[in-house]
Design a protein around this motif. Structure first.
Motif, PDB file in Angstrom:
ATOM      1  N   VAL A  96       0.824  -1.207   0.000  1.00  0.00           N
ATOM      2  CA  VAL A  96       0.000   0.000   0.000  1.00  0.00           C
ATOM      3  C   VAL A  96       0.861   1.261   0.000  1.00  0.00           C
ATOM      4  N   VAL A  97       1.909   1.264   0.815  1.00  0.00           N
ATOM      5  CA  VAL A  97       2.870   2.365   0.845  1.00  0.00           C
ATOM      6  C   VAL A  97       4.260   1.765   0.705  1.00  0.00           C
ATOM      7  N   ASP A  98       5.025   2.269  -0.244  1.00  0.00           N
ATOM      8  CA  ASP A  98       6.348   1.719  -0.521  1.00  0.00           C
ATOM      9  C   ASP A  98       7.425   2.736  -0.154  1.00  0.00           C
ATOM     10  N   GLU A  99       7.661   2.879   1.138  1.00  0.00           N
ATOM     11  CA  GLU A  99       8.740   3.708   1.646  1.00  0.00           C
ATOM     12  C   GLU A  99       9.791   2.790   2.264  1.00  0.00           C
ATOM     13  N   ASP A 100      10.762   3.360   2.980  1.00  0.00           N
ATOM     14  CA  ASP A 100      11.754   2.514   3.649  1.00  0.00           C
ATOM     15  C   ASP A 100      11.061   1.513   4.574  1.00  0.00           C
ATOM     16  N   VAL A 101      10.063   2.000   5.310  1.00  0.00           N
ATOM     17  CA  VAL A 101       9.162   1.115   6.049  1.00  0.00           C
ATOM     18  C   VAL A 101       7.877   1.052   5.240  1.00  0.00           C
ATOM     19  N   LYS A 102       7.481  -0.139   4.836  1.00  0.00           N
ATOM     20  CA  LYS A 102       6.347  -0.312   3.938  1.00  0.00           C
ATOM     21  C   LYS A 102       5.077  -0.638   4.708  1.00  0.00           C
ATOM     22  N   GLY A 146      -7.450  -2.352  -7.409  1.00  0.00           N
ATOM     23  CA  GLY A 146      -8.211  -1.115  -7.489  1.00  0.00           C
ATOM     24  C   GLY A 146      -7.783  -0.124  -6.437  1.00  0.00           C
ATOM     25  N   PHE A 147      -7.361  -0.627  -5.271  1.00  0.00           N
ATOM     26  CA  PHE A 147      -6.819   0.277  -4.261  1.00  0.00           C
ATOM     27  C   PHE A 147      -5.351   0.493  -4.568  1.00  0.00           C
ATOM     28  N   GLU A 148      -4.900   1.735  -4.656  1.00  0.00           N
ATOM     29  CA  GLU A 148      -3.552   2.016  -5.114  1.00  0.00           C
ATOM     30  C   GLU A 148      -2.503   1.432  -4.191  1.00  0.00           C
ATOM     31  N   GLY A 149      -1.447   0.907  -4.801  1.00  0.00           N
ATOM     32  CA  GLY A 149      -0.316   0.397  -4.041  1.00  0.00           C
ATOM     33  C   GLY A 149       0.962   0.860  -4.686  1.00  0.00           C
ATOM     34  N   MET A 156       6.819   6.504   9.195  1.00  0.00           N
ATOM     35  CA  MET A 156       6.769   6.056   7.808  1.00  0.00           C
ATOM     36  C   MET A 156       6.568   7.223   6.853  1.00  0.00           C
ATOM     37  N   MET A 157       5.758   8.198   7.248  1.00  0.00           N
ATOM     38  CA  MET A 157       5.401   9.315   6.374  1.00  0.00           C
ATOM     39  C   MET A 157       6.083  10.604   6.796  1.00  0.00           C
ATOM     40  N   GLY A 158       7.221  10.463   7.463  1.00  0.00           N
ATOM     41  CA  GLY A 158       7.949  11.617   7.982  1.00  0.00           C
ATOM     42  C   GLY A 158       8.465  12.565   6.922  1.00  0.00           C
ATOM     43  N   ASP A 159       8.596  12.108   5.676  1.00  0.00           N
ATOM     44  CA  ASP A 159       9.050  12.996   4.592  1.00  0.00           C
ATOM     45  C   ASP A 159       8.002  14.050   4.237  1.00  0.00           C
ATOM     46  N   GLU A 160       6.786  13.856   4.718  1.00  0.00           N
ATOM     47  CA  GLU A 160       5.722  14.852   4.533  1.00  0.00           C
ATOM     48  C   GLU A 160       5.346  15.382   5.918  1.00  0.00           C
ATOM     49  N   PRO A 161       6.009  16.435   6.392  1.00  0.00           N
ATOM     50  CA  PRO A 161       5.817  16.928   7.771  1.00  0.00           C
ATOM     51  C   PRO A 161       4.372  17.257   8.118  1.00  0.00           C
ATOM     52  N   ASP A 162       3.633  17.830   7.182  1.00  0.00           N
ATOM     53  CA  ASP A 162       2.238  18.181   7.465  1.00  0.00           C
ATOM     54  C   ASP A 162       1.409  16.925   7.745  1.00  0.00           C
ATOM     55  N   ILE A 163       1.649  15.888   6.969  1.00  0.00           N
ATOM     56  CA  ILE A 163       0.931  14.625   7.180  1.00  0.00           C
ATOM     57  C   ILE A 163       1.341  14.003   8.509  1.00  0.00           C
ATOM     58  N   ALA A 164       2.641  14.001   8.781  1.00  0.00           N
ATOM     59  CA  ALA A 164       3.132  13.422  10.039  1.00  0.00           C
ATOM     60  C   ALA A 164       2.551  14.159  11.243  1.00  0.00           C
ATOM     61  N   LEU A 224      -5.705   8.376   4.903  1.00  0.00           N
ATOM     62  CA  LEU A 224      -4.338   8.791   5.209  1.00  0.00           C
ATOM     63  C   LEU A 224      -3.406   8.455   4.056  1.00  0.00           C
ATOM     64  N   VAL A 225      -3.500   7.252   3.543  1.00  0.00           N
ATOM     65  CA  VAL A 225      -2.643   6.829   2.426  1.00  0.00           C
ATOM     66  C   VAL A 225      -2.890   7.717   1.208  1.00  0.00           C
ATOM     67  N   ALA A 226      -4.158   7.992   0.918  1.00  0.00           N
ATOM     68  CA  ALA A 226      -4.494   8.835  -0.230  1.00  0.00           C
ATOM     69  C   ALA A 226      -3.948  10.245  -0.053  1.00  0.00           C
ATOM     70  N   ASP A 227      -4.078  10.824   1.138  1.00  0.00           N
ATOM     71  CA  ASP A 227      -3.569  12.172   1.394  1.00  0.00           C
ATOM     72  C   ASP A 227      -2.046  12.213   1.329  1.00  0.00           C
ATOM     73  N   PHE A 228      -1.408  11.168   1.838  1.00  0.00           N
ATOM     74  CA  PHE A 228       0.050  11.101   1.792  1.00  0.00           C
ATOM     75  C   PHE A 228       0.556  11.055   0.355  1.00  0.00           C
ATOM     76  N   LYS A 229      -0.063  10.222  -0.465  1.00  0.00           N
ATOM     77  CA  LYS A 229       0.371  10.103  -1.861  1.00  0.00           C
ATOM     78  C   LYS A 229       0.096  11.393  -2.639  1.00  0.00           C
ATOM     79  N   LYS A 230      -1.007  12.052  -2.308  1.00  0.00           N
ATOM     80  CA  LYS A 230      -1.330  13.320  -2.966  1.00  0.00           C
ATOM     81  C   LYS A 230      -0.302  14.382  -2.608  1.00  0.00           C
ATOM     82  N   ALA A 231       0.069  14.457  -1.327  1.00  0.00           N
ATOM     83  CA  ALA A 231       1.075  15.430  -0.892  1.00  0.00           C
ATOM     84  C   ALA A 231       2.430  15.128  -1.513  1.00  0.00           C
ATOM     85  N   LYS A 232       2.785  13.866  -1.555  1.00  0.00           N
ATOM     86  CA  LYS A 232       4.073  13.471  -2.144  1.00  0.00           C
ATOM     87  C   LYS A 232       4.132  13.784  -3.626  1.00  0.00           C
ATOM     88  N   ALA A 233       3.019  13.521  -4.323  1.00  0.00           N
ATOM     89  CA  ALA A 233       2.966  13.801  -5.753  1.00  0.00           C
ATOM     90  C   ALA A 233       3.068  15.291  -6.043  1.00  0.00           C
TER      91      ALA A 233
END
Length: 241
Positions: free
Chosen positions: A115-121, A141-144, A203-211, A227-236
């Motif tokens: 679902v999330v492919d960071e250093d910690v997945k 259908g659910f993004e990974g 896991m999502m520390g690269d996006e401070p607002d999300i963290a 949360l996953v959707a918002d994180f990917k949107k912010a990262k994109a």
């Protein structure tokens, strides 16, 4: 207004039913087969069309399986979980992992969604169910995230073959969704309400607002998909700047 004869009405209704059935069957077939690729246990990549949740029995007992064909003219064939290290279908990524043969999971070897492919997945699995994506019962259908490295998933490939997962929840045929986290499937641990804030904010520390939002309890295990959707949107948005 002149009415159509009863026989004509019956004929029109029959034609409508046949047409609707034809459209439904074609849509169903299109949904089953999606473009994708898989890596076998030797790291070889094959691209074609994948049916991630076929029915019937798999090639090997107690193993999930998929069906694959190189193109629409070829006959499909089944691939058991032990034949694969990972596969991607549409936007979804899956890796192979082993599960205990208990009442909570249907297969001893199955696929988990990345679902999330960071250093910690972050991984997703569903207990019970039947068909191709075995006990996980996860429909594409659910993004990974799609990772990199050997087999397309870095350290997650191969190392996950011995991990026992899936405790608690409903019995066989249930629909318990569980999230796991780890650097790879061999290190997976279950995500719970108690460790949610620490794990997900890290896991999502690269996006401070999300963290920060995680630490402020805006998100929880009950709305992790948002949360996953918002994180990917912010990262994109940041990657496009």
């Amino acid at each position: 207004m002149q009415r159509l004869p009863i026989t004509m009405l019956k004929l029109n209704i029959t034609c409508f039913i046949i047409l609707a059935t034809f459209v439904f069957v074609n849509r169903t077939q299109a949904q089953k087969w999606q473009q994708g690729y898989f890596y076998d246990t030797k790291g070889n990549k094959e691209t074609g069309f994948i049916w991630a949740k076929p029915g019937g029995k798999g090639p090997i007992k107690d193993e999930a399986f998929i069906e694959f064909k190189e193109n629409n003219k070829e006959n499909p064939f089944k691939l058991s979980a032990s034949d694969l290290s990972s596969f991607v279908v549409g936007r979804d990524s899956f890796v192979v992992t082993a599960e205990p043969q208990t009442g909570n999971w249907q297969y001893g070897m199955d696929f988990v969604k990345v679902v999330v492919d960071e250093d910690v997945k972050l991984y997703l699995i569903r207990g019970g169910g039947s068909g191709g994506i075995g006990g996980s019962g996860i429909q594409p259908g659910f993004e990974g995230g799609i990772g990199g490295g050997t087999g397309g998933y870095g350290g997650g490939v191969g190392a996950g073959i011995s991990i026992p997962i899936g405790h608690g929840g409903g019995g066989k045929g249930g629909s318990r969704i569980a999230y796991y986290y780890g650097a790879n499937t061999a290190e997976m641990k279950e995500l719970t309400p108690l460790n949610f804030v620490d794990i997900m904010s890290d896991m999502m520390g690269d996006e401070p607002d999300i963290a920060d939002a995680i630490r402020n309890n805006k998100y929880s295990l009950s709305n992790v998909e948002k949360l996953v959707a918002d994180f990917k949107k912010a990262k994109a948005s940041h990657s496009s700047q």
